[in-house]
Design a protein around this motif. Structure first.
Motif, PDB file in Angstrom:
ATOM      1  N   GLY A  34       0.820  -1.212   0.000  1.00 40.28           N
ATOM      2  CA  GLY A  34       0.000   0.000   0.000  1.00 40.28           C
ATOM      3  C   GLY A  34       0.848   1.254   0.000  1.00 40.28           C
ATOM      4  N   VAL A  35       1.837   1.297   0.886  1.00 39.61           N
ATOM      5  CA  VAL A  35       2.732   2.455   0.950  1.00 39.61           C
ATOM      6  C   VAL A  35       3.589   2.535  -0.312  1.00 39.61           C
ATOM      7  N   GLY A  36       4.111   1.374  -0.732  1.00 39.26           N
ATOM      8  CA  GLY A  36       4.991   1.351  -1.904  1.00 39.26           C
ATOM      9  C   GLY A  36       4.305   1.831  -3.164  1.00 39.26           C
ATOM     10  N   ILE A  37       3.122   1.299  -3.428  1.00 46.38           N
ATOM     11  CA  ILE A  37       2.387   1.702  -4.632  1.00 46.38           C
ATOM     12  C   ILE A  37       1.933   3.154  -4.517  1.00 46.38           C
ATOM     13  N   GLY A  38       1.508   3.553  -3.322  1.00 47.15           N
ATOM     14  CA  GLY A  38       1.109   4.946  -3.122  1.00 47.15           C
ATOM     15  C   GLY A  38       2.245   5.905  -3.402  1.00 47.15           C
ATOM     16  N   LEU A  39       3.443   5.580  -2.899  1.00 45.20           N
ATOM     17  CA  LEU A  39       4.613   6.425  -3.144  1.00 45.20           C
ATOM     18  C   LEU A  39       4.982   6.432  -4.623  1.00 45.20           C
ATOM     19  N   MET A  40       4.863   5.270  -5.272  1.00 46.71           N
ATOM     20  CA  MET A  40       5.217   5.184  -6.686  1.00 46.71           C
ATOM     21  C   MET A  40       4.286   6.055  -7.529  1.00 46.71           C
ATOM     22  N   ILE A  41       2.984   5.963  -7.279  1.00 49.37           N
ATOM     23  CA  ILE A  41       2.021   6.769  -8.037  1.00 49.37           C
ATOM     24  C   ILE A  41       2.242   8.259  -7.759  1.00 49.37           C
ATOM     25  N   ALA A  42       2.480   8.580  -6.480  1.00 51.18           N
ATOM     26  CA  ALA A  42       2.732   9.985  -6.123  1.00 51.18           C
ATOM     27  C   ALA A  42       3.984  10.495  -6.825  1.00 51.18           C
ATOM     28  N   PHE A  43       5.003   9.658  -6.897  1.00 47.38           N
ATOM     29  CA  PHE A  43       6.263  10.031  -7.552  1.00 47.38           C
ATOM     30  C   PHE A  43       6.042  10.265  -9.048  1.00 47.38           C
ATOM     31  N   VAL A  44       5.337   9.331  -9.687  1.00 47.71           N
ATOM     32  CA  VAL A  44       5.101   9.444 -11.131  1.00 47.71           C
ATOM     33  C   VAL A  44       4.275  10.689 -11.450  1.00 47.71           C
ATOM     34  N   THR A  45       3.225  10.926 -10.679  1.00 51.66           N
ATOM     35  CA  THR A  45       2.375  12.100 -10.925  1.00 51.66           C
ATOM     36  C   THR A  45       3.137  13.399 -10.651  1.00 51.66           C
ATOM     37  N   PHE A  46       4.017  13.366  -9.649  1.00 57.05           N
ATOM     38  CA  PHE A  46       4.828  14.553  -9.359  1.00 57.05           C
ATOM     39  C   PHE A  46       5.770  14.857 -10.517  1.00 57.05           C
ATOM     40  N   ILE A  47       6.430  13.805 -11.030  1.00 57.21           N
ATOM     41  CA  ILE A  47       7.349  13.991 -12.150  1.00 57.21           C
ATOM     42  C   ILE A  47       6.602  14.522 -13.373  1.00 57.21           C
ATOM     43  N   LYS A  48       5.402  13.990 -13.590  1.00 52.51           N
ATOM     44  CA  LYS A  48       4.606  14.444 -14.725  1.00 52.51           C
ATOM     45  C   LYS A  48       4.260  15.930 -14.595  1.00 52.51           C
TER      46      LYS A  48
END
Length: 545
Positions: free
Chosen positions: A390-404
């Protein structure tokens, strides 16, 4: 203690206030320590051991003035999963390793970095944990005889399958405790509702329904009276390697929870905590508790707030709260055997409700932004799959959206009127001028390549890049800039840069690209760069302006 700034100006009057606050928080911590241990799949006494040892050490060694440490609801699903998969002894080892990791994080000054975990991830994760805790107490509330599972879905199926084991006496006891918890703040505001509910419901079960409901004693046996025994867990290399991943998870969750609690304490008490010192204190406490059978601990937000509201003035209140729990354990341990498990369920349900962050969850959800997606995905994965995932996927999505999002902050503007401003003798050749605004990093190099690199041809003899508004560049962007240099040199042209900031300049110097572009092709102002470019295009000799 004298050197500790948290005790600056400490006197006897302050000590008296700490005694009062410590007594209140200690009383509050007793039922919670028992309940969190049971919910984590271990014997209730280990929750009290954790409250005593970790509570005292976190207050003495931590970086927060008012922090109260001990077992918390945030750990419950994680610890239960570890006990189910590896066993109680392995939980002790994982807790010790997590303590070591926390100390290293503090020594390496990583405390401030943990503040950068996106809020939607924290809210989604916390709300997910609250759902797991609440749902996990339904069986105890109803007095059902069920087999506990790691997966949320399996536990819900178990409730349906074992519906015929519902115990009406347990429901009555649980309802009594729940009603008292709700009414206590209005009727007896100075008495902790959880403790009062536990006492009233236990007495009701003892006198009205003897032997009709499951108790701590009937389920776990007699609670040991006295100091916990010192035991050294089996720290073999094979065991350490196996448990290291879950230890990292415990450390990450404990670190985030403790710093969140310390931040709440700052807001309520008007103080400022030391994040790195707090991590070291939390780490040492978690290294010590396993030797006495204690489970992982962290900062407890509700107990910390109670500590401040009760008039605490220093970390001594946290030390006293641990001593209070110890004294209760030494004197009243035999009476704890009569506490019904049904009485513990409402306490944890109320804890889950209070920690659910339902208002913040709804607030983020209403924004209908990428934060909403991060929140929902983190929540769903936490509940239905796994806490770590849950934390890992949440951080990954947050990271990708931030980079975008950040990739769109780079603006590349071409000056099309430059030949009118600076006329040249060769109309077949041209000067391309681009203004760059924003960070140059791996997420934005496609903009750099599509706007500049793709437009270079054999007519481009001079390329001027104005980088006055570029404050950051990474090696990916440096590689893209190198490709531009190679392309324009292929066409026998030159690259000129104006207004380069300190960080990008240092990067180009360290990689050697600065010297490849050549020092005389860097200018402080765009006007000087354009003047130099015009002279170059008209055949003038190179000259630094």
């Amino acid at each position: 203690m004298i050197k500790d700034t948290r005790f600056r100006g400490y006197n006897m009057k302050g000590f008296q206030k700490d005694v009062t606050a410590g007594l209140v928080v200690g009383v509050v911590a007793i039922p919670l320590g028992l309940a969190f241990a049971i919910a984590s799949g271990v014997e209730p006494i280990y929750g009290l051991y954790t409250t005593i040892i970790a509570g005292i050490l976190i207050s003495i060694l931590g970086g927060s003035k008012y922090q109260i440490g001990g077992p918390t609801g945030a750990f419950v699903p994680l610890l239960f999963g570890i006990v189910m998969q590896y066993g109680y002894e392995s939980l002790l080892i994982a807790g010790f390793l997590a303590g070591v990791i926390l100390v290293l994080m503090g020594v390496l000054k990583l405390g401030n970095l943990m503040k950068f975990i996106p809020r939607p991830v924290i809210i989604g994760f916390t709300t997910g944990i609250a759902i797991i805790i609440f749902s996990g107490q339904i069986a105890s509330f109803l007095g059902m005889k069920v087999e506990k599972h790691e997966a949320f879905i399996d536990n819900m199926k178990e409730l349906v399958i074992k519906a015929d084991t519902i115990n009406l006496y347990s429901i009555v006891v649980a309802c009594i405790c729940f009603i008292v918890i709700l009414l206590a703040p209005k009727v007896l505001p100075r008495v902790p509702g959880a403790l009062l509910g536990l006492l009233v419901s236990t007495l009701a079960a003892f006198f009205l329904f003897p032997d009709k409901v499951a108790t701590i004693g009937s389920t776990y046996g007699a609670i040991p009276k006295g100091f916990p025994e010192f035991n050294v867990p089996d720290l073999s290399l094979e065991t350490i390697i196996t448990l290291l991943p879950v230890a990292f998870t415990i450390a990450l969750l404990g670190g985030v929870e403790s710093l969140l609690s310390a931040t709440v304490a700052d807001n309520l008490g008007g103080t400022k905590h030391d994040s790195n010192k707090e991590l070291v204190g939390q780490g040492i406490a978690n290294m010590a508790t396993p030797f006495f059978g204690g489970i992982p601990a962290t900062g407890a937000i509700a107990r910390t707030a109670t500590n401040i509201k009760s008039g605490a003035v220093s970390p001594m209140s946290g030390v006293i709260h641990g001593i209070v729990v110890l004294l209760v354990l030494l004197v009243l341990a035999p009476f704890a055997e009569h506490i019904p498990l049904a009485s513990m369920a409402p306490i944890l349900m109320v804890v889950a409700w209070n920690m659910s962050e339902r208002k913040e969850f709804a607030h983020v959800l209403k924004t209908k932004t990428t934060d909403s997606a991060v929140l929902v995905v983190t929540f769903l994965v936490t509940v239905f799959t796994d806490l770590i995932m849950g934390v890992g996927i949440g951080l990954m999505i947050a990271f990708v959206t931030f980079i975008k999002k950040m990739s769109h902050t780079l603006k590349v503007r071409e000056r099309n009127d430059i030949t009118e401003i600076i006329p040249t003798d060769d109309s077949s050749s041209k000067i391309n001028v681009y203004n760059l605004e924003g960070p140059l990093f791996f997420g934005s190099i496609d903009v750099l390549e599509s706007s500049i690199l793709a437009n270079l041809d054999n007519k481009t003899k001079i390329l001027v890049l104005s980088m006055r508004r570029v404050t950051y560049m990474d090696t990916s962007a440096e590689a893209a800039l190198l490709a531009i240099v190679n392309r324009i040199r292929k066409y026998k042209g030159k690259l000129i840069i104006s207004g380069i900031q300190q960080q990008p300049k240092e990067l180009l110097l360290s990689t050697g690209l600065y010297h490849k572009i050549e020092k005389q092709h860097f200018f402080k102002s765009k006007e000087d760069a354009l003047y130099f470019a015009k002279k170059q295009l008209n055949g003038s000799a190179d000259k630094v302006v």
